[in-house]
Scaffold this motif. Sequence first.
Motif, short mmCIF file in Angstrom:
data_model
loop_
_atom_site.label_atom_id
_atom_site.label_comp_id
_atom_site.label_asym_id
_atom_site.label_seq_id
_atom_site.Cartn_x
_atom_site.Cartn_y
_atom_site.Cartn_z
N GLN A 1 0.81 -1.22 0.00
CA GLN A 1 0.00 0.00 0.00
C GLN A 1 0.85 1.27 0.00
O GLN A 1 0.30 2.36 -0.10
CB GLN A 1 -0.93 -0.02 1.23
CG GLN A 1 -1.96 -1.14 1.17
CD GLN A 1 -2.69 -1.33 2.48
OE1 GLN A 1 -2.24 -0.87 3.54
NE2 GLN A 1 -3.82 -2.02 2.44
N TRP A 2 2.15 1.12 0.10
CA TRP A 2 3.00 2.30 0.07
C TRP A 2 2.95 2.97 -1.30
O TRP A 2 2.94 2.30 -2.35
CB TRP A 2 4.44 1.92 0.42
CG TRP A 2 4.65 1.63 1.88
CD1 TRP A 2 3.70 1.59 2.86
CD2 TRP A 2 5.90 1.35 2.52
NE1 TRP A 2 4.27 1.30 4.07
CE2 TRP A 2 5.62 1.15 3.90
CE3 TRP A 2 7.20 1.25 2.10
CZ2 TRP A 2 6.61 0.85 4.84
CZ3 TRP A 2 8.20 0.96 3.03
CH2 TRP A 2 7.90 0.76 4.38
N LEU B 1 -1.05 -8.11 -4.07
CA LEU B 1 0.41 -8.10 -4.11
C LEU B 1 0.93 -8.12 -5.53
O LEU B 1 1.90 -7.42 -5.86
CB LEU B 1 0.95 -9.30 -3.32
CG LEU B 1 0.77 -9.21 -1.80
CD1 LEU B 1 1.12 -10.53 -1.14
CD2 LEU B 1 1.62 -8.08 -1.21
N LEU B 2 0.30 -8.90 -6.38
CA LEU B 2 0.75 -8.95 -7.78
C LEU B 2 0.57 -7.60 -8.47
O LEU B 2 1.39 -7.21 -9.30
CB LEU B 2 -0.01 -10.04 -8.54
CG LEU B 2 0.38 -11.47 -8.19
CD1 LEU B 2 -0.55 -12.47 -8.87
CD2 LEU B 2 1.83 -11.75 -8.61
N LYS B 3 -0.49 -6.88 -8.10
CA LYS B 3 -0.69 -5.55 -8.67
C LYS B 3 0.43 -4.61 -8.22
O LYS B 3 0.97 -3.82 -9.02
CB LYS B 3 -2.05 -5.00 -8.22
CG LYS B 3 -2.41 -3.67 -8.85
CD LYS B 3 -3.82 -3.24 -8.43
CE LYS B 3 -4.18 -1.89 -9.07
NZ LYS B 3 -5.55 -1.45 -8.66
N ARG C 1 5.81 -1.90 -9.48
CA ARG C 1 7.19 -1.68 -9.07
C ARG C 1 8.18 -2.27 -10.07
O ARG C 1 9.23 -1.67 -10.37
CB ARG C 1 7.42 -2.29 -7.67
CG ARG C 1 6.79 -1.50 -6.54
CD ARG C 1 6.54 -2.36 -5.31
NE ARG C 1 6.08 -1.57 -4.17
CZ ARG C 1 4.86 -1.09 -4.03
NH1 ARG C 1 3.95 -1.30 -4.99
NH2 ARG C 1 4.52 -0.39 -2.95
N LEU C 2 7.87 -3.42 -10.60
CA LEU C 2 8.81 -4.09 -11.50
C LEU C 2 8.86 -3.45 -12.88
O LEU C 2 9.91 -3.48 -13.53
CB LEU C 2 8.46 -5.57 -11.60
CG LEU C 2 8.72 -6.34 -10.29
CD1 LEU C 2 8.16 -7.75 -10.38
CD2 LEU C 2 10.20 -6.39 -9.97
N HIS D 1 5.16 -17.70 -12.98
CA HIS D 1 3.90 -18.22 -13.50
C HIS D 1 2.70 -17.39 -13.08
O HIS D 1 1.56 -17.76 -13.39
CB HIS D 1 3.71 -19.67 -13.03
CG HIS D 1 4.75 -20.61 -13.55
ND1 HIS D 1 4.88 -20.93 -14.89
CD2 HIS D 1 5.73 -21.29 -12.91
CE1 HIS D 1 5.88 -21.78 -15.05
NE2 HIS D 1 6.42 -22.01 -13.87
N GLU D 2 2.94 -16.26 -12.39
CA GLU D 2 1.82 -15.44 -11.92
C GLU D 2 1.74 -14.08 -12.61
O GLU D 2 0.66 -13.51 -12.71
CB GLU D 2 1.93 -15.20 -10.42
CG GLU D 2 1.71 -16.46 -9.57
CD GLU D 2 3.01 -17.17 -9.24
OE1 GLU D 2 3.82 -16.61 -8.50
OE2 GLU D 2 3.21 -18.29 -9.74
N LEU D 3 2.87 -13.54 -13.02
CA LEU D 3 2.90 -12.21 -13.63
C LEU D 3 3.35 -12.34 -15.08
O LEU D 3 4.42 -12.91 -15.34
CB LEU D 3 3.88 -11.33 -12.84
CG LEU D 3 3.73 -9.81 -12.95
CD1 LEU D 3 2.41 -9.35 -12.37
CD2 LEU D 3 4.89 -9.12 -12.23
#
Length: 789
Positions: A147-148, A189-191, A196-197, A239-241
């Motif tokens: 949430q930062w 978290l993935l969002k 960030r990535l 396998h998630e993003l």
Amino acid sequence: MKKLPIFWLIFLLTCGPAFAEAANDQTLVKKRIAFFNQYVPQEHPRLLVLNDELPEFREFVKSLRLQKEYAPILKNSFAEPGDATPPPEPAAPGKEKNAARTAIWRQGYQTAFYTGIKSQQYALSYLVFNDEKYGREAAHWLIHLSQWDINGGIDPKKNDEAFIQSLRPMLFAYDWAYQALTPDEKKQLLKAFELRLKILYRLITAKFSLTKPTPPDNSLSHPMRFISTLGLAGLALYHELPEAPTYLAWAYEYYLRQFPVWGGEDGGWSEGLNYWATAANQHFLFLDAMKALGLQEIFAKKFFQNTAYFGLYNLQPYPASSFGDLCNIIAPNTNIGLIFEKYALIYQDPYLLRYCRILNQNYPAKLSYYEFSCFDSIFHLYRKSKSALVPGDLAELPRSRFFKDIGWVAFHSELGDKEKDVMFALKSSPYGSASHSFSDQNSFVVNAFGEPLAISSGYREWSGSPHHLGWTRTTNSKNAITLNGKGQPIKDPTATGAITRFFTGANFDFTTGDAAGAYYNLNVTKMLRHVLFVNRRYFFILDEVEAKRATSHQWLLHAKNAMKLNPEEGEVLIEKGAANLLVRFLLPAPADLKFSQTNEFTVPVHPDYAKKMKNEWHFTADAFNPQKSRAFLTWLYPYPDHRTGSTPEVQPLKTAKGFLNLVKSGAEQELVFLAREAEREVISAWGILKGMAGIVAGRNNIVTSVALIDGTELATDAFYISADTPLTLEGTMNETEIKLTVQAKNTARLKIKLPFAPKNITGIGRENWSYAEQMLTLITGENTIIINR
């Protein structure tokens, strides 16, 4: 055929090469993704330990808990739910670089690290103990971090350390606590990871290419360190993003093809030992994760094979001085000890393991970003338990080494021996003063008998502080030469030097540094420093300086304590603990030098740091008479308090060319020849040298050893040798045997005057030698030859 519109012509001319480069990067990434699709497991965890290893790993950690020496490691690795509350997100620092801004910046990344590492502690607790309460606590801290505001205190444009130090532990926590996360938590978290990535990937790929080396500059240090986190993200989220495979493939290809910017095949790290050590743990996290998947091809690179030796030869087993940022004094620590053990086990290298034991460090037990942490110790011990490597003997290694990639030379008398070793290092680097390298081409440091003697002076309260920029980075703070008090430009990758020769033997080392290019701002046409290490006991330094205009020249020396000056004799003495360094000026004459020293920095340390960062002592030998060219010839003699015998006597001998000195110590004596670069010759009634340096050593007036360095002839009344092509040769002799060690690029014809007729010669065939009238002729290349009476 249609003509291209002018817009497209301009595009192809200006952007075409970059577009082609990007296309090549994309091709490499696609191929690597296809490869990784076969390797990256669907299950979590994927970072450092795999799902099918978990039962064994859990049992291993249980076994550690039964061993008291690992208690500090385990104490910091795990956490109990409710023992802390997530802190507010950090504030953003201002733009102006000052002490107040630095305090906010530092507090920001410390808060980010603490918050991220708490999530990692809970996640590891969940991974090991398989208890849901730890997983839920890890999720609580992860959601808080997600949430930062990415445009606030962790904006990489404002505080890239806070950004990366919150992100990296989040990745480990997500991977290790994955089974405990709810679908909604994973989605949130993935969002956060996706946002960030994308920022991180753009930041890194704007600086580096997979297909083209990146020239060093002042903006690359942090982005290169961040590549490891990008790769870890790609593996953790594979396998998630959707973009994760690209991140993993790009990072892996970069390590394989271009890493690092700061060194090359010799394993050097131009930013210095501190940044080498703190970067190693960052990169090892990714490389260890790859190794856990069975992928070790990156370790076949010459850089990785040799880089631990950069540490071994330049890092002393006690607090000592070196080159680069934060290396005024650098001491062994748990992080560095683990670096050596990791490389030792990867390459099954007994010498690296021996040096690890000499450093005598425990495994890291604290929580840290810049160094290996307690987490790293656990995973290292898990992998290490399967190795039976035995330490080797450092005496089997060459005592000195040249790191050509970064222009560093390290001489040693007793490599690895804290009590006996004399270490001299010279730097003349093709990386200039970029990034965390300083304006110190052709500078040296001396560490001996467990103490730093001739040091690289200055501190860093924060990067870019007035003291850091105005003193620590400058030539004036180094054991170097200035012209009219001015030195090399700072933060300039074009202000380069070069090591132009390096020779090492059993009883000598010789090197030349050329730093003229680093003084381009002062119209310098020659800046050579020749260093000869004689019989592992003392040094001669010959400096040759030329410029387009007549100037004064300053020969600088720095130490932790006040030095004793004896201007009448041209001597300076450094004393530190039980170690000493005597410096004697043989040229210019004492009357032509003005000696002075001070314990004040020209730009003082910031008052807030002054208690911790003590004043140092700075000596200047000022050749005050302006000249276009000048030579300095100095003799450096390091010795311990407990030495036997007195200080050797050094007697300059008259020459028509070059320099010749007679060094006497009891019954032992050496004739030491040193030539100027352009002349390559010493002519004297005492002897002749055709080459760069020579040594004729004896005892009771009987020759016992000789060295001809980068030359073709060495002659005295008692000895003669010549060659038809330049070479380096070392010889030892007694009444019945002569042993010659030849370093030659090409086959050479040698002539040696013998004190006896040879009966047997080993090392070459009979057809390659002849003897007549006391003269032995040999035809040989690189070789060891033994001549028996």
